[in-house]
Scaffold this motif. Structure first.
Motif, mmCIF file in Angstrom:
data_model
loop_
_atom_site.group_PDB
_atom_site.id
_atom_site.type_symbol
_atom_site.label_atom_id
_atom_site.label_comp_id
_atom_site.label_asym_id
_atom_site.label_seq_id
_atom_site.Cartn_x
_atom_site.Cartn_y
_atom_site.Cartn_z
ATOM 1 N N ALA A 28 -6.229 9.675 -4.268
ATOM 2 C CA ALA A 28 -7.603 9.798 -4.779
ATOM 3 C C ALA A 28 -8.396 8.522 -4.501
ATOM 4 O O ALA A 28 -9.575 8.579 -4.147
ATOM 5 N N ILE A 29 -7.752 7.356 -4.654
ATOM 6 C CA ILE A 29 -8.429 6.083 -4.362
ATOM 7 C C ILE A 29 -8.765 6.009 -2.878
ATOM 8 O O ILE A 29 -9.850 5.562 -2.504
ATOM 9 N N ALA A 61 -6.428 1.992 -16.716
ATOM 10 C CA ALA A 61 -5.012 1.604 -16.638
ATOM 11 C C ALA A 61 -4.360 2.237 -15.410
ATOM 12 O O ALA A 61 -3.561 1.594 -14.724
ATOM 13 N N LEU A 62 -4.703 3.480 -15.128
ATOM 14 C CA LEU A 62 -4.162 4.165 -13.952
ATOM 15 C C LEU A 62 -4.662 3.508 -12.664
ATOM 16 O O LEU A 62 -3.884 3.290 -11.728
ATOM 17 N N LEU A 63 -5.945 3.152 -12.614
ATOM 18 C CA LEU A 63 -6.495 2.483 -11.437
ATOM 19 C C LEU A 63 -5.772 1.160 -11.159
ATOM 20 O O LEU A 63 -5.388 0.874 -10.025
ATOM 21 N N VAL A 64 -5.610 0.367 -12.212
ATOM 22 C CA VAL A 64 -4.968 -0.935 -12.045
ATOM 23 C C VAL A 64 -3.531 -0.768 -11.581
ATOM 24 O O VAL A 64 -3.082 -1.426 -10.642
ATOM 25 N N GLU A 65 -2.803 0.158 -12.213
ATOM 26 C CA GLU A 65 -1.395 0.346 -11.832
ATOM 27 C C GLU A 65 -1.268 0.890 -10.419
ATOM 28 O O GLU A 65 -0.368 0.495 -9.670
ATOM 29 N N ALA A 66 -2.187 1.770 -10.022
ATOM 30 C CA ALA A 66 -2.164 2.288 -8.648
ATOM 31 C C ALA A 66 -2.451 1.163 -7.649
ATOM 32 O O ALA A 66 -1.844 1.105 -6.570
ATOM 33 N N ALA A 67 -3.359 0.253 -8.002
ATOM 34 C CA ALA A 67 -3.659 -0.884 -7.133
ATOM 35 C C ALA A 67 -2.454 -1.808 -7.012
ATOM 36 O O ALA A 67 -2.114 -2.273 -5.922
ATOM 37 N N LYS A 107 -9.094 -0.094 -0.249
ATOM 38 C CA LYS A 107 -9.715 0.215 -1.542
ATOM 39 C C LYS A 107 -8.817 -0.141 -2.709
ATOM 40 O O LYS A 107 -9.290 -0.440 -3.797
ATOM 41 N N HIS A 108 -7.510 -0.119 -2.501
ATOM 42 C CA HIS A 108 -6.568 -0.392 -3.588
ATOM 43 C C HIS A 108 -6.627 -1.852 -4.020
ATOM 44 O O HIS A 108 -6.809 -2.152 -5.199
ATOM 45 N N ILE A 109 -6.452 -2.770 -3.085
ATOM 46 C CA ILE A 109 -6.426 -4.188 -3.419
ATOM 47 C C ILE A 109 -7.803 -4.649 -3.867
ATOM 48 O O ILE A 109 -7.931 -5.527 -4.714
#
Length: 197
Positions: A28-29, A61-67, A107-109
């Motif tokens: 999704a990111i 929290a999900l965004l940060v953990e996915a990153a 996009k993740h980092i």
């Protein structure tokens, strides 16, 4: 762990459930950057939003953990790129310049080092995570920090300093933005001074 949902293929453990959620969030990111919702991830996995919330208390929290999940690959690529640079000035210069060149495409980092996220509490969480990321980056250089007199505390501070430099360029790349050798020359002259012993 409940076994219904998951598009008919329940995970064998909580760890597998988290991996699947992070993988779905990562996709999704890739598609939408930080503009994703728990509902999007749940729909992709064939579960309810409550199932995702059981593992991640918020979208942030999900965004940060996915990153963080994606950070290992970024660090591997960066370490490979600066492999063989044993002079601290050159390693720091190339690592920062390369990170700045790669960030717009990753996009993740970008989620870890871009300040100003909507949730002020999550910004401090992201900052802590970003510091861990920067620390891991510095310690993977081929520089013999110990022989150069750098202590663990020095490396912690250097990681924070480098992260702050990266963040400042992300927030305001300059007018006009420095790129290529112009960016490296600037970093070598000014940031390099911080690691010259």
């Amino acid at each position: 762990m409940r076994t219904h949902g998951w598009s008919g293929s329940a995970p064998a453990s909580d760890e597998e459930a988290v991996e699947r959620i992070l993988a779905a969030a990562g996709r999704a990111i890739d598609e939408r950057g930080a503009d994703l919702s728990i509902a999007d991830v749940a729909r992709t996995l064939g579960v309810t939003r409550q199932t995702v919330y059981r593992y991640f208390p918020s979208t942030e929290a999900l965004l940060v953990e996915a990153a963080v999940h994606a950070a290992a690959d970024f660090l591997d690529r960066l370490a490979e790129h600066v492999h063989g640079l044993t002079e601290p000035e050159e390693a720091v210069t190339e690592a920062i310049a390369t990170a700045l060149e790669w960030l717009p495409k990753d996009k993740h980092i970008g989620l870890l080092v871009t300040p100003g996220r909507a949730d002020a509490h999550s910004e401090s969480v992201t900052s802590d995570v970003a510091l861990q990321f920067a620390n891991a980056m510095v310690r993977r250089f081929d520089v013999d920090w110990t022989a150069l007199g750098f202590s663990d505390d020095d490396l912690d501070e250097l990681a924070e300093y480098l992260l702050r430099i990266i963040q400042s360029f992300v927030v305001d790349p300059g007018r006009p933005p420095r790129t290529g050798e112009a960016l490296r020359g600037f970093l070598r002259r000014w940031v390099g001074a911080a690691v010259r012993r």
